[in-house]
Design an enzyme around this catalytic site. Sequence first.
Site, PDB file in Angstrom:
ATOM      1  N   LYS A  57      82.903 -38.888 -73.190  1.00 48.46           N
ATOM      2  CA  LYS A  57      82.410 -38.527 -74.525  1.00 48.46           C
ATOM      3  C   LYS A  57      83.551 -38.208 -75.483  1.00 48.46           C
ATOM      4  O   LYS A  57      83.460 -38.493 -76.689  1.00 48.46           O
ATOM      5  CB  LYS A  57      81.437 -37.354 -74.433  1.00 48.46           C
ATOM      6  CG  LYS A  57      80.095 -37.708 -73.796  1.00 48.46           C
ATOM      7  CD  LYS A  57      79.423 -38.859 -74.505  1.00 48.46           C
ATOM      8  CE  LYS A  57      77.930 -38.938 -74.269  1.00 48.46           C
ATOM      9  NZ  LYS A  57      77.351 -40.189 -74.842  1.00 48.46           N
TER      10      LYS A  57
ATOM     11  N   TYR B  37      81.729 -37.153 -67.488  1.00 49.93           N
ATOM     12  CA  TYR B  37      80.920 -37.312 -68.704  1.00 49.93           C
ATOM     13  C   TYR B  37      81.705 -36.839 -69.933  1.00 49.93           C
ATOM     14  O   TYR B  37      81.757 -37.530 -70.962  1.00 49.93           O
ATOM     15  CB  TYR B  37      79.633 -36.507 -68.520  1.00 49.93           C
ATOM     16  CG  TYR B  37      78.674 -36.518 -69.680  1.00 49.93           C
ATOM     17  CD1 TYR B  37      77.808 -37.593 -69.895  1.00 49.93           C
ATOM     18  CD2 TYR B  37      78.609 -35.435 -70.553  1.00 49.93           C
ATOM     19  CE1 TYR B  37      76.906 -37.579 -70.946  1.00 49.93           C
ATOM     20  CE2 TYR B  37      77.714 -35.414 -71.610  1.00 49.93           C
ATOM     21  CZ  TYR B  37      76.863 -36.488 -71.802  1.00 49.93           C
ATOM     22  OH  TYR B  37      75.971 -36.480 -72.853  1.00 49.93           O
TER      23      TYR B  37
HETATM   24  P1  NAD Z   1      68.065 -40.414 -71.890  1.00 51.86           P
HETATM   25  O1  NAD Z   1      68.405 -40.478 -70.451  1.00 51.86           O
HETATM   26  O2  NAD Z   1      66.654 -40.223 -72.274  1.00 51.86           O
HETATM   27  O3  NAD Z   1      68.583 -41.724 -72.661  1.00 51.86           O
HETATM   28  C1  NAD Z   1      69.621 -42.537 -72.214  1.00 51.86           C
HETATM   29  C2  NAD Z   1      69.084 -43.949 -72.080  1.00 51.86           C
HETATM   30  O4  NAD Z   1      70.170 -44.828 -71.780  1.00 51.86           O
HETATM   31  C3  NAD Z   1      68.079 -44.075 -70.940  1.00 51.86           C
HETATM   32  O5  NAD Z   1      66.850 -44.562 -71.439  1.00 51.86           O
HETATM   33  C4  NAD Z   1      68.739 -45.045 -69.975  1.00 51.86           C
HETATM   34  O6  NAD Z   1      67.827 -45.894 -69.295  1.00 51.86           O
HETATM   35  C5  NAD Z   1      69.683 -45.808 -70.882  1.00 51.86           C
HETATM   36  N1  NAD Z   1      70.809 -46.404 -70.160  1.00 51.86           N
HETATM   37  C6  NAD Z   1      71.541 -45.827 -69.168  1.00 51.86           C
HETATM   38  N2  NAD Z   1      72.480 -46.676 -68.741  1.00 51.86           N
HETATM   39  C7  NAD Z   1      72.347 -47.805 -69.484  1.00 51.86           C
HETATM   40  C8  NAD Z   1      73.051 -49.029 -69.513  1.00 51.86           C
HETATM   41  N3  NAD Z   1      74.064 -49.275 -68.672  1.00 51.86           N
HETATM   42  N4  NAD Z   1      72.673 -49.967 -70.409  1.00 51.86           N
HETATM   43  C9  NAD Z   1      71.642 -49.740 -71.262  1.00 51.86           C
HETATM   44  N5  NAD Z   1      70.929 -48.592 -71.254  1.00 51.86           N
HETATM   45  C10 NAD Z   1      71.287 -47.641 -70.383  1.00 51.86           C
HETATM   46  O7  NAD Z   1      68.961 -39.255 -72.491  1.00 51.86           O
HETATM   47  P2  NAD Z   1      69.185 -38.746 -73.985  1.00 51.86           P
HETATM   48  O8  NAD Z   1      69.334 -37.282 -73.894  1.00 51.86           O
HETATM   49  O9  NAD Z   1      68.212 -39.337 -74.923  1.00 51.86           O
HETATM   50  O10 NAD Z   1      70.662 -39.318 -74.274  1.00 51.86           O
HETATM   51  C11 NAD Z   1      70.975 -40.263 -75.280  1.00 51.86           C
HETATM   52  C12 NAD Z   1      72.464 -40.170 -75.571  1.00 51.86           C
HETATM   53  O11 NAD Z   1      72.773 -38.900 -76.144  1.00 51.86           O
HETATM   54  C13 NAD Z   1      73.357 -40.285 -74.344  1.00 51.86           C
HETATM   55  O12 NAD Z   1      74.521 -41.003 -74.667  1.00 51.86           O
HETATM   56  C14 NAD Z   1      73.700 -38.851 -74.014  1.00 51.86           C
HETATM   57  O13 NAD Z   1      74.880 -38.736 -73.272  1.00 51.86           O
HETATM   58  C15 NAD Z   1      73.818 -38.295 -75.420  1.00 51.86           C
HETATM   59  N6  NAD Z   1      73.718 -36.837 -75.518  1.00 51.86           N
HETATM   60  C16 NAD Z   1      72.532 -36.223 -75.287  1.00 51.86           C
HETATM   61  C17 NAD Z   1      72.462 -34.844 -75.430  1.00 51.86           C
HETATM   62  C18 NAD Z   1      71.171 -34.109 -75.233  1.00 51.86           C
HETATM   63  O14 NAD Z   1      71.156 -32.879 -75.432  1.00 51.86           O
HETATM   64  N7  NAD Z   1      70.085 -34.785 -74.878  1.00 51.86           N
HETATM   65  C19 NAD Z   1      73.597 -34.115 -75.771  1.00 51.86           C
HETATM   66  C20 NAD Z   1      74.793 -34.780 -76.018  1.00 51.86           C
HETATM   67  C21 NAD Z   1      74.826 -36.151 -75.896  1.00 51.86           C
END
Ligand code: NAD
Length: 325
Positions: free
Chosen positions: A170, A166
């Site tokens: 990133k 991951y």
């Molecule tokens: P989340 O799991 O709620 O959202 C991710 C979404 O991406 C999901 O709804 C999933 O179904 C969708 N997804 C996964 N694979 C896919 C694909 N191949 N095609 C289309 N859609 C797909 O999680 P989140 O926390 O809302 O994360 C959103 C983004 O933010 C991600 O990229 C995550 O890595 C990043 N992020 C989140 C955090 C945090 O603290 N939540 C921190 C750093 C980065």
Amino acid sequence: MTDISFAGRVAIVTGAGGGLGRTYALDIARRGGAVVVNDLGGSVEGPGAGRSMADAVVEEITAAGGRAVASYDSVASRAGAQAIVDTALETFGRVDAVINNAGNMRVKAFEEYSEEDFDAILRVHLGGSFNVTQAAWAHFKARGYGRVVFTSSSTGMYGSELYACYAAAKAGITGLMNVLSLEGAPHGITCNAVMPNAISRMTDMVSAELAERMGETAMAEAAERMAVIGDAMSPAFNTGLAVYLASEACTSTHAVYSACVGRIARVFIGATEGWHGALDAPASAEDIATHFEQICDLSGGVHIPQGPGDEFQIVLARPQPAVKP
Ligand code: NAD
């Protein structure tokens, strides 16, 4: 500050069926933008697919009087990415912004990661950002306008145990953003990355995994620290940053921003002033050992190069010692 409007604009938000992406889609729609709500609808780890997640967000937007269309394609394939952009063009006739937000997650010690884990994570995060942005790129260039928001992470930018795949993806995304911001600049295309922090189904999965590995005491201590933060760990505390960067009002490009419990900050790669060796003889390993403290010393100031050329400028601006010190 006048209100930021998306009237007449079309945005693609990938992974918008829940978590952070849902809040981006809702806020852009509330501001008059038409939104492609993309979500594969699978599990946090990646496998599976379904329409209900994207459909629910489209229904939420249309019920509030906004315009949205669902896309269930995976960002991980070129064909899927093209289909997402085609959905925008066929439904709304244009695309102005892409928020690359889709993501999956696996948490393991480095030696436990399989080739399949590596491919699954890299293909969605880094591959997905590459694919969807590339599918929209020609359209942006032809129209002289585009907004691209990438999603990086503190795990990739700073490092964190158990996230080898991951974090690699990133950090790779910021590399992609760095290049595309330069290539996009002459065409009115801005590219920036966000590092969000929010409780979502992804972080719930991570917490469960960490609980197993760290033990209950460590998790209870972590939970106690997080309890102080309260609502500021909700996705909404990240929405304004991503939506601003996707908007016409955005004046930034080639930058990474962190949203962390109410604080928004710029994050960058810096270089120390360093030790300037001679130009007429390469530094030996012993020279490096002798000057290591100076090489790492932050007290001489930090440079923030915006490209390889900047680093040369820093060095060439210095009076060079003629002989090996
Ligand atoms: P989340 O799991 O709620 O959202 C991710 C979404 O991406 C999901 O709804 C999933 O179904 C969708 N997804 C996964 N694979 C896919 C694909 N191949 N095609 C289309 N859609 C797909 O999680 P989140 O926390 O809302 O994360 C959103 C983004 O933010 C991600 O990229 C995550 O890595 C990043 N992020 C989140 C955090 C945090 O603290 N939540 C921190 C750093 C980065």
